[in-house]
Design an enzyme around this catalytic site. Structure first.
Site, PDB file in Angstrom:
ATOM      1  CG  MET A  30      -1.864  -1.229   1.201  1.00 46.99           C
ATOM      2  SD  MET A  30      -3.386  -0.999   2.133  1.00 46.99           S
ATOM      3  CE  MET A  30      -2.734  -0.764   3.772  1.00 46.99           C
ATOM      4  CG  LEU A  33       7.291   1.604  -0.842  1.00 50.21           C
ATOM      5  CD1 LEU A  33       8.089   1.385  -2.127  1.00 50.21           C
ATOM      6  CD2 LEU A  33       6.419   0.386  -0.532  1.00 50.21           C
ATOM      7  CG  HIS A  34       8.638   0.437   6.137  1.00 50.77           C
ATOM      8  ND1 HIS A  34       8.953  -0.912   6.110  1.00 50.77           N
ATOM      9  CD2 HIS A  34       7.318   0.493   6.455  1.00 50.77           C
ATOM     10  CE1 HIS A  34       7.901  -1.618   6.436  1.00 50.77           C
ATOM     11  NE2 HIS A  34       6.872  -0.796   6.625  1.00 50.77           N
ATOM     12  CG  HIS A  37       7.123  -1.862   2.273  1.00 52.31           C
ATOM     13  ND1 HIS A  37       6.986  -0.692   2.970  1.00 52.31           N
ATOM     14  CD2 HIS A  37       5.997  -2.572   2.520  1.00 52.31           C
ATOM     15  CE1 HIS A  37       5.829  -0.674   3.612  1.00 52.31           C
ATOM     16  NE2 HIS A  37       5.205  -1.802   3.355  1.00 52.31           N
ATOM     17  CD  GLN A  61      -6.057  -3.960   2.680  1.00 56.65           C
ATOM     18  OE1 GLN A  61      -5.984  -4.461   1.567  1.00 56.65           O
ATOM     19  NE2 GLN A  61      -5.030  -4.014   3.535  1.00 56.65           N
ATOM     20  N   GLY A 145       5.201 -10.254   3.686  1.00 57.90           N
ATOM     21  CA  GLY A 145       5.976 -10.174   4.923  1.00 57.90           C
ATOM     22  C   GLY A 145       5.326 -10.994   6.025  1.00 57.90           C
ATOM     23  CE  LYS A 147       4.442  -4.807  11.603  1.00 58.01           C
ATOM     24  NZ  LYS A 147       3.053  -4.545  11.338  1.00 58.01           N
ATOM     25  CG  ASP A 148       0.913  -7.286   7.817  1.00 58.75           C
ATOM     26  OD1 ASP A 148       0.272  -6.649   8.657  1.00 58.75           O
ATOM     27  OD2 ASP A 148       1.837  -6.785   7.147  1.00 58.75           O
TER      28      ASP A 148
END
Ligand code: AMP
Length: 285
Positions: A30, A33-34, A37, A61, A145, A147-148
Protein backbone atom coordinates in the site's frame (compact mmCIF):
# COMPACT_ATOMS: atom_id res chain seq x y z
CA UNK A 1 11.45 1.47 -14.59
CA UNK A 2 7.93 1.48 -15.98
CA UNK A 3 4.99 3.07 -14.20
CA UNK A 4 1.77 1.32 -15.13
CA UNK A 5 -1.60 2.80 -14.27
CA UNK A 6 -4.15 0.30 -15.54
CA UNK A 7 -4.72 -3.42 -15.12
CA UNK A 8 -4.43 -3.84 -18.88
CA UNK A 9 -1.01 -2.15 -18.98
CA UNK A 10 0.31 -4.23 -16.08
CA UNK A 11 -0.94 -7.51 -17.57
CA UNK A 12 0.52 -6.66 -20.98
CA UNK A 13 3.89 -5.84 -19.36
CA UNK A 14 3.83 -9.12 -17.41
CA UNK A 15 2.95 -11.19 -20.48
CA UNK A 16 5.76 -9.60 -22.45
CA UNK A 17 8.33 -10.43 -19.77
CA UNK A 18 7.12 -13.99 -19.43
CA UNK A 19 7.09 -14.51 -23.20
CA UNK A 20 10.74 -13.49 -23.07
CA UNK A 21 11.25 -16.40 -20.66
CA UNK A 22 11.70 -14.23 -17.58
CA UNK A 23 10.47 -15.20 -14.13
CA UNK A 24 8.25 -12.50 -12.65
CA UNK A 25 8.33 -11.75 -8.92
CA UNK A 26 5.60 -9.48 -7.52
CA UNK A 27 5.45 -7.48 -4.27
CA UNK A 28 2.02 -6.04 -3.40
CA UNK A 29 2.01 -3.04 -1.02
CA UNK A 30 0.00 0.00 0.00
CA UNK A 31 3.03 2.26 -0.44
CA UNK A 32 4.64 4.43 2.26
CA UNK A 33 7.58 2.14 1.68
CA UNK A 34 10.17 1.46 4.37
CA UNK A 35 13.06 -0.93 4.81
CA UNK A 36 10.64 -3.83 5.43
CA UNK A 37 9.15 -3.38 1.95
CA UNK A 38 12.63 -2.94 0.47
CA UNK A 39 13.62 -6.31 1.92
CA UNK A 40 10.65 -7.93 0.13
CA UNK A 41 11.79 -6.34 -3.13
CA UNK A 42 15.30 -7.70 -2.61
CA UNK A 43 13.90 -11.16 -1.86
CA UNK A 44 11.85 -11.01 -5.10
CA UNK A 45 14.96 -9.91 -6.99
CA UNK A 46 16.95 -12.87 -5.66
CA UNK A 47 14.29 -15.30 -6.85
CA UNK A 48 13.06 -13.78 -10.12
CA UNK A 49 14.37 -12.12 -13.28
CA UNK A 50 11.99 -9.17 -13.18
CA UNK A 51 10.31 -7.57 -10.19
CA UNK A 52 7.08 -5.61 -10.04
CA UNK A 53 5.70 -3.65 -7.11
CA UNK A 54 2.10 -2.58 -6.67
CA UNK A 55 1.21 0.52 -4.71
CA UNK A 56 -2.48 0.69 -3.97
CA UNK A 57 -4.23 1.73 -0.78
CA UNK A 58 -7.07 -0.73 -1.02
CA UNK A 59 -10.25 0.88 0.34
CA UNK A 60 -12.12 -2.40 0.82
CA UNK A 61 -9.82 -3.63 3.59
CA UNK A 62 -10.40 -0.56 5.79
CA UNK A 63 -13.35 -0.38 8.18
CA UNK A 64 -15.53 2.77 8.27
CA UNK A 65 -13.74 4.14 11.35
CA UNK A 66 -10.24 3.18 10.19
CA UNK A 67 -7.45 5.30 8.70
CA UNK A 68 -8.08 4.95 4.92
CA UNK A 69 -8.19 8.72 4.36
CA UNK A 70 -5.15 9.46 6.45
CA UNK A 71 -3.10 6.38 5.46
CA UNK A 72 0.32 7.81 4.49
CA UNK A 73 0.82 8.39 0.76
CA UNK A 74 4.44 9.11 -0.16
CA UNK A 75 4.55 8.63 -3.93
CA UNK A 76 7.86 10.40 -4.75
CA UNK A 77 9.80 8.67 -1.98
CA UNK A 78 8.25 5.31 -2.99
CA UNK A 79 9.35 5.75 -6.61
CA UNK A 80 12.88 6.58 -5.39
CA UNK A 81 12.93 3.42 -3.22
CA UNK A 82 11.72 1.31 -6.14
CA UNK A 83 14.41 2.77 -8.41
CA UNK A 84 17.06 2.14 -5.80
CA UNK A 85 15.98 -1.48 -5.37
CA UNK A 86 16.01 -2.12 -9.11
CA UNK A 87 12.26 -2.63 -9.51
CA UNK A 88 11.28 -3.11 -13.17
CA UNK A 89 7.68 -1.91 -12.99
CA UNK A 90 5.39 -0.17 -10.53
CA UNK A 91 1.68 -0.86 -10.82
CA UNK A 92 -0.16 2.11 -9.29
CA UNK A 93 -3.80 2.06 -10.36
CA UNK A 94 -6.28 4.84 -9.56
CA UNK A 95 -8.77 2.17 -8.55
CA UNK A 96 -9.20 -1.57 -8.96
CA UNK A 97 -12.98 -1.62 -8.68
CA UNK A 98 -15.91 -0.62 -10.81
CA UNK A 99 -18.65 1.06 -8.76
CA UNK A 100 -20.82 -2.05 -9.14
CA UNK A 101 -18.19 -4.71 -8.20
CA UNK A 102 -19.82 -7.28 -5.95
CA UNK A 103 -17.69 -10.43 -6.18
CA UNK A 104 -15.62 -11.23 -3.11
CA UNK A 105 -13.19 -13.91 -2.04
CA UNK A 106 -14.10 -14.91 1.51
CA UNK A 107 -12.19 -17.24 3.85
CA UNK A 108 -14.78 -17.67 6.60
CA UNK A 109 -12.34 -18.94 9.24
CA UNK A 110 -10.24 -15.79 8.95
CA UNK A 111 -13.17 -13.53 9.83
CA UNK A 112 -13.69 -15.22 13.17
CA UNK A 113 -10.20 -14.94 14.63
CA UNK A 114 -8.12 -12.02 15.99
CA UNK A 115 -7.60 -9.42 13.21
CA UNK A 116 -10.61 -10.82 11.33
CA UNK A 117 -12.83 -10.53 14.38
CA UNK A 118 -11.55 -7.11 15.42
CA UNK A 119 -11.69 -5.67 11.87
CA UNK A 120 -14.93 -7.00 10.31
CA UNK A 121 -14.62 -7.34 6.55
CA UNK A 122 -10.86 -6.69 6.58
CA UNK A 123 -9.80 -10.11 5.34
CA UNK A 124 -12.57 -10.20 2.69
CA UNK A 125 -11.03 -7.00 1.35
CA UNK A 126 -7.50 -8.42 1.53
CA UNK A 127 -8.36 -11.77 -0.08
CA UNK A 128 -10.33 -10.12 -2.86
CA UNK A 129 -7.69 -7.54 -3.72
CA UNK A 130 -4.85 -10.08 -3.60
CA UNK A 131 -6.82 -12.43 -5.88
CA UNK A 132 -7.45 -9.54 -8.28
CA UNK A 133 -3.79 -8.49 -8.19
CA UNK A 134 -2.62 -12.06 -8.86
CA UNK A 135 -4.98 -12.33 -11.84
CA UNK A 136 -3.72 -9.05 -13.25
CA UNK A 137 -0.03 -9.61 -12.47
CA UNK A 138 0.14 -13.19 -13.73
CA UNK A 139 3.31 -13.42 -11.66
CA UNK A 140 5.33 -16.55 -10.98
CA UNK A 141 5.93 -15.70 -7.35
CA UNK A 142 4.75 -13.16 -4.81
CA UNK A 143 6.57 -12.00 -1.69
CA UNK A 144 4.67 -11.12 1.48
CA UNK A 145 5.98 -10.17 4.92
CA UNK A 146 5.68 -12.30 8.01
CA UNK A 147 4.90 -8.99 9.76
CA UNK A 148 1.26 -9.57 8.77
CA UNK A 149 1.24 -13.25 9.65
CA UNK A 150 -2.52 -13.82 9.50
CA UNK A 151 -2.54 -12.18 6.07
CA UNK A 152 0.33 -14.38 4.84
CA UNK A 153 -1.50 -17.48 6.12
CA UNK A 154 -4.63 -16.32 4.31
CA UNK A 155 -2.74 -15.90 1.03
CA UNK A 156 -1.20 -19.33 1.48
CA UNK A 157 -4.62 -20.91 2.02
CA UNK A 158 -6.25 -19.01 -0.87
CA UNK A 159 -3.50 -20.10 -3.27
CA UNK A 160 -4.03 -23.70 -2.19
CA UNK A 161 -7.84 -23.66 -2.21
CA UNK A 162 -8.17 -21.87 -5.55
CA UNK A 163 -5.15 -23.53 -7.27
CA UNK A 164 -3.67 -20.14 -8.02
CA UNK A 165 -0.47 -20.56 -10.05
CA UNK A 166 1.64 -18.40 -7.74
CA UNK A 167 4.52 -19.40 -5.49
CA UNK A 168 4.25 -17.68 -2.11
CA UNK A 169 7.41 -16.47 -0.40
CA UNK A 170 7.09 -15.19 3.17
CA UNK A 171 9.98 -12.95 4.19
CA UNK A 172 11.08 -12.13 7.77
CA UNK A 173 10.01 -9.01 9.65
CA UNK A 174 12.45 -6.12 9.46
CA UNK A 175 12.83 -4.18 12.70
CA UNK A 176 14.11 -0.85 13.95
CA UNK A 177 17.33 -1.03 15.96
CA UNK A 178 15.44 -1.30 19.25
CA UNK A 179 13.29 -4.16 17.94
CA UNK A 180 10.06 -2.37 16.95
CA UNK A 181 8.71 -3.99 13.77
CA UNK A 182 8.83 -1.47 10.92
CA UNK A 183 5.39 -0.30 9.85
CA UNK A 184 3.99 2.56 7.80
CA UNK A 185 1.84 3.34 10.84
CA UNK A 186 4.79 3.83 13.25
CA UNK A 187 4.98 7.46 12.09
CA UNK A 188 1.68 8.12 13.90
CA UNK A 189 3.27 7.37 17.30
CA UNK A 190 4.16 10.20 19.67
CA UNK A 191 7.79 10.05 20.76
CA UNK A 192 6.75 8.79 24.18
CA UNK A 193 4.60 6.01 22.67
CA UNK A 194 7.39 5.21 20.24
CA UNK A 195 9.72 4.55 23.20
CA UNK A 196 7.08 2.53 25.05
CA UNK A 197 6.25 0.41 22.00
CA UNK A 198 9.57 -1.45 22.16
CA UNK A 199 7.90 -3.60 24.82
CA UNK A 200 5.99 -5.51 22.11
CA UNK A 201 9.06 -7.11 20.55
CA UNK A 202 10.58 -7.64 24.00
CA UNK A 203 7.46 -9.47 25.17
CA UNK A 204 7.54 -11.69 22.08
CA UNK A 205 11.24 -12.29 22.76
CA UNK A 206 10.57 -13.35 26.36
CA UNK A 207 7.97 -15.88 25.19
CA UNK A 208 10.26 -17.17 22.45
CA UNK A 209 13.04 -17.57 25.02
CA UNK A 210 10.71 -19.61 27.25
CA UNK A 211 9.85 -21.83 24.28
CA UNK A 212 13.52 -22.17 23.31
CA UNK A 213 14.22 -23.18 26.89
CA UNK A 214 11.95 -26.20 26.36
CA UNK A 215 8.66 -24.84 27.68
CA UNK A 216 5.69 -26.47 25.87
CA UNK A 217 2.81 -25.05 27.90
CA UNK A 218 1.12 -22.22 25.95
CA UNK A 219 0.01 -20.77 29.28
CA UNK A 220 3.60 -20.51 30.55
CA UNK A 221 5.00 -19.33 27.21
CA UNK A 222 2.41 -16.54 27.17
CA UNK A 223 2.91 -15.73 30.85
CA UNK A 224 6.60 -15.00 30.16
CA UNK A 225 5.56 -12.39 27.57
CA UNK A 226 2.76 -10.94 29.67
CA UNK A 227 5.23 -10.29 32.50
CA UNK A 228 7.28 -8.10 30.15
CA UNK A 229 4.20 -6.40 28.67
CA UNK A 230 2.97 -5.64 32.18
CA UNK A 231 6.20 -3.70 32.88
CA UNK A 232 5.42 -1.03 30.24
CA UNK A 233 1.80 -1.67 29.35
CA UNK A 234 0.44 -0.35 26.04
CA UNK A 235 -2.78 1.70 26.29
CA UNK A 236 -4.57 -1.57 25.55
CA UNK A 237 -3.74 -5.02 24.25
CA UNK A 238 -6.17 -6.47 21.71
CA UNK A 239 -4.51 -9.88 21.94
CA UNK A 240 -1.29 -11.60 22.90
CA UNK A 241 -1.77 -15.24 22.06
CA UNK A 242 -0.63 -18.34 20.19
CA UNK A 243 -2.17 -19.42 16.88
CA UNK A 244 -2.14 -22.72 15.07
CA UNK A 245 -0.88 -21.75 11.58
CA UNK A 246 -2.96 -24.39 9.78
CA UNK A 247 -6.32 -24.28 11.50
CA UNK A 248 -5.85 -20.65 12.58
CA UNK A 249 -7.30 -21.69 15.96
CA UNK A 250 -6.14 -19.86 19.06
CA UNK A 251 -4.23 -22.50 21.04
CA UNK A 252 -5.79 -23.74 24.24
CA UNK A 253 -3.63 -22.33 27.03
CA UNK A 254 -3.76 -25.62 28.91
CA UNK A 255 -2.80 -27.84 25.95
CA UNK A 256 0.76 -28.88 25.10
CA UNK A 257 2.51 -27.24 22.19
CA UNK A 258 3.22 -29.95 19.66
CA UNK A 259 3.71 -28.45 16.18
CA UNK A 260 4.78 -24.99 15.02
CA UNK A 261 2.82 -22.00 16.28
CA UNK A 262 2.70 -18.24 15.79
CA UNK A 263 2.82 -15.89 18.71
CA UNK A 264 0.83 -12.78 17.77
CA UNK A 265 0.32 -9.45 19.46
CA UNK A 266 -1.80 -6.40 18.67
CA UNK A 267 -1.73 -3.37 20.94
CA UNK A 268 -2.94 0.21 20.87
CA UNK A 269 -1.12 3.44 21.60
CA UNK A 270 -3.67 6.21 21.36
CA UNK A 271 -5.45 5.65 18.05
CA UNK A 272 -2.52 3.70 16.57
CA UNK A 273 -2.70 -0.09 16.48
CA UNK A 274 0.55 -2.01 16.21
CA UNK A 275 0.91 -5.66 15.20
CA UNK A 276 3.84 -7.97 15.69
CA UNK A 277 4.49 -11.69 15.87
CA UNK A 278 7.12 -14.38 16.23
CA UNK A 279 7.16 -17.91 14.87
CA UNK A 280 7.79 -20.91 17.06
CA UNK A 281 9.07 -23.62 14.75
CA UNK A 282 9.00 -23.92 11.00
CA UNK A 283 5.65 -22.27 10.18
CA UNK A 284 6.27 -21.41 6.51
CA UNK A 285 7.70 -24.76 5.35
P1 AMP B 1 1.78 -2.83 3.73
O1 AMP B 1 2.68 -2.23 4.77
O2 AMP B 1 0.42 -3.16 4.25
O3 AMP B 1 1.78 -2.07 2.46
O4 AMP B 1 2.42 -4.25 3.43
C1 AMP B 1 2.95 -4.66 2.21
C2 AMP B 1 3.79 -5.90 2.46
O5 AMP B 1 4.92 -5.53 3.23
C3 AMP B 1 3.05 -6.99 3.27
O6 AMP B 1 3.38 -8.26 2.74
C4 AMP B 1 3.62 -6.79 4.65
O7 AMP B 1 3.58 -7.96 5.45
C5 AMP B 1 5.04 -6.39 4.34
N1 AMP B 1 5.68 -5.70 5.47
C6 AMP B 1 5.19 -4.64 6.18
N2 AMP B 1 6.05 -4.32 7.18
C7 AMP B 1 7.09 -5.18 7.10
C8 AMP B 1 8.29 -5.36 7.87
N3 AMP B 1 8.59 -4.60 8.91
N4 AMP B 1 9.15 -6.35 7.49
C9 AMP B 1 8.85 -7.15 6.42
N5 AMP B 1 7.74 -7.03 5.67
C10 AMP B 1 6.87 -6.06 6.01
Amino acid sequence: MEILRTAGEFRAWSRKTRLAGQRHGFVPTMGALHEGHASLLREAKRRADVVSLSIYVNPTQFGPSEDFQKYPRTWEADVATAEREGVDAIFAPQTLYTPDSITQVVLPGWNAVLEGEIRPGHFDGVATVVAKLFHIAECDLAVFGQKDAQQALLVRRMIRDLDLPVELVVAPTIREEDGLAMSSRNRYLSSEDRSRSVVLSRALGASVDAWKGGETSPEKILAAGWRVLGGTPPDSVDYFTLLDPDSLAVLDARATLEGPAILVVAARYGSTRLLDNAVLGNVWA
